[in-house]
Enzyme design. Structure first.
Site, PDB file in Angstrom:
ATOM      1  N   GLU A 221      44.916  48.242  41.649  1.00 51.20           N
ATOM      2  CA  GLU A 221      44.994  46.921  42.269  1.00 51.20           C
ATOM      3  C   GLU A 221      45.023  45.812  41.229  1.00 51.20           C
ATOM      4  O   GLU A 221      45.751  44.818  41.375  1.00 51.20           O
ATOM      5  CB  GLU A 221      43.819  46.721  43.225  1.00 51.20           C
ATOM      6  CG  GLU A 221      43.931  47.492  44.536  1.00 51.20           C
ATOM      7  CD  GLU A 221      45.034  46.956  45.438  1.00 51.20           C
ATOM      8  OE1 GLU A 221      45.554  45.857  45.169  1.00 51.20           O
ATOM      9  OE2 GLU A 221      45.380  47.653  46.411  1.00 51.20           O
ATOM     10  N   GLU A 224      48.542  45.806  39.796  1.00 59.33           N
ATOM     11  CA  GLU A 224      49.545  45.324  40.739  1.00 59.33           C
ATOM     12  C   GLU A 224      49.469  43.812  40.927  1.00 59.33           C
ATOM     13  O   GLU A 224      50.496  43.136  41.000  1.00 59.33           O
ATOM     14  CB  GLU A 224      49.381  46.029  42.082  1.00 59.33           C
ATOM     15  CG  GLU A 224      49.788  47.492  42.082  1.00 59.33           C
ATOM     16  CD  GLU A 224      49.601  48.157  43.419  1.00 59.33           C
ATOM     17  OE1 GLU A 224      49.984  49.336  43.543  1.00 59.33           O
ATOM     18  OE2 GLU A 224      49.073  47.510  44.357  1.00 59.33           O
ATOM     19  N   GLU A 225      48.268  43.258  41.030  1.00 61.58           N
ATOM     20  CA  GLU A 225      48.124  41.846  41.344  1.00 61.58           C
ATOM     21  C   GLU A 225      48.267  40.944  40.128  1.00 61.58           C
ATOM     22  O   GLU A 225      48.741  39.808  40.245  1.00 61.58           O
ATOM     23  CB  GLU A 225      46.777  41.589  42.024  1.00 61.58           C
ATOM     24  CG  GLU A 225      46.670  42.203  43.402  1.00 61.58           C
ATOM     25  CD  GLU A 225      45.441  41.731  44.157  1.00 61.58           C
ATOM     26  OE1 GLU A 225      44.699  40.881  43.612  1.00 61.58           O
ATOM     27  OE2 GLU A 225      45.226  42.194  45.293  1.00 61.58           O
TER      28      GLU A 225
END
Length: 346
Positions: A221, A224-225
């Protein structure tokens, strides 16, 4: 006189198994016909009949034939695998099957399994066989869960209390506390959800994928962010809540990560902004201070940075039930029986 003929049968033998996805043909052995010498009449016919089959999934039956099929004695059952709890699982292929044929076959199968004392019966229907849901429901099956390509139905056969476990009851999420050597934390502003347009800076968060470990989900995460590579360090805390996503319970794990890179390349589809922020600025936000949960999490992260708090590290383990590697999250300062060193992974 010898007559030899092959004809397509307009009927099914009472002992014929019509649900084996076959097209039936009737072949007759040579028939010897005898005639009375004086009268020229037929006096005796001897005919042997054999039933052969030709592979085919189509069975274009007329209404009369469909009704007759319902009257045919069923002498086969659905193929099923026994489970460890006294039940059976039927995993249907995606080949077409007539619903009336399936219904007859299912009734015979249920009768057989009841005689065997089976408990739970599971039927896994691929999406191509959605037309078989109705006959299954009419035989007492209910929905258990659904995935993109199949539906799972279940039925409890005995008169005792139903002990079939419910469908998955929890969703698992993570929040990533990524802090660098300058005590700056990685924070984002989201384009959607409850934080959209609020100006609130928050930790990267997300949902753990099926088959994914919590530690791996936190690393993914963050990447990805924000585009930042990070290493999982510890599990700091977790929260359980109920009746949230589709009325399911929710588990949220606060994870500490160590950054391996610092350049931010945010995901423009979901993230409005991303930056490294001094931790005290993050903690001082009115939104953080105004919510018990976020304030507790902030205090835990502060204590961890000051060395006053120890979280839980992932320890790889293998159980006697499976050879698959799993993780036990535990305090890194604990020694286990037979080990002479601290279990610290991170």
């Amino acid at each position: 006189m010898i007559i030899k003929f092959i004809c397509r049968t307009p009927f099914l033998s009472p002992r014929t198994s019509f649900f084996s996805s076959k097209r039936h043909f009737l072949s007759c052995r040579p028939v010897k016909l005898s005639f009375c010498q004086n009268q020229g009449k037929l006096t005796k016919i001897r005919c042997g009949i054999n039933l052969n089959t030709r592979s085919s999934m189509s069975c274009s039956a007329t209404p009369a034939m469909a009704k007759e099929k319902e009257m045919v004695q069923v002498d086969r059952i659905l193929a099923a695998k026994e489970d460890d709890y006294g039940g059976v699982t039927v995993e249907m292929t995606n080949e077409p099957l007539d619903p009336s044929v399936f219904a007859s076959l299912l009734r015979a199968s249920l009768s057989h399994w009841r005689q065997q004392g089976k408990k739970g019966v599971w039927i896994k229907l691929p999406i191509e066989l959605v037309m078989l849901v109705e006959p299954a429901v009419k035989e007492g099956f209910i929905y258990h869960h659904a995935e993109p390509k199949y539906l799972m139905l279940v039925s409890w056969l005995p008169e005792t209390a139903n002990t079939i476990p419910a469908n998955a009851t929890h969703r698992v999420g993570i929040g990533a506390f990524v802090v660098n050597e300058r005590n700056e934390v990685l924070v984002v502003q989201e384009k959607s959800g409850r934080f959209r347009g609020t100006g609130v800076w928050k930790f990267p968060t997300g949902v753990v994928d099926e088959g994914e470990d919590i530690s791996d989900a936190a690393v993914r995460e963050v990447k990805e962010e924000t585009g930042v590579n990070a290493k999982f360090v510890e599990l700091l805390a977790f929260r359980q809540s109920h009746r949230s996503f589709f009325d399911k319970s929710d588990l949220f794990f606060v994870c500490m990560l160590q950054p391996l890179s610092h350049d931010i390349q945010m995901q423009e589809r979901e993230i409005e902004a991303a930056q490294w922020m001094p931790f005290e600025h993050y903690a001082a936000q009115p939104f953080v201070q105004g919510h018990d949960l976020l304030r507790y999490i902030s205090d835990i992260c502060s204590a961890k940075m000051e060395g006053r708090y120890t979280g839980f590290s992932p320890v790889p383990t293998v159980t006697g039930f499976s050879a698959k590697k799993t993780y036990l999250y535990m305090n890194g300062n604990v020694r286990t029986t037979g080990q002479q060193r601290p279990l610290i992974y991170g």
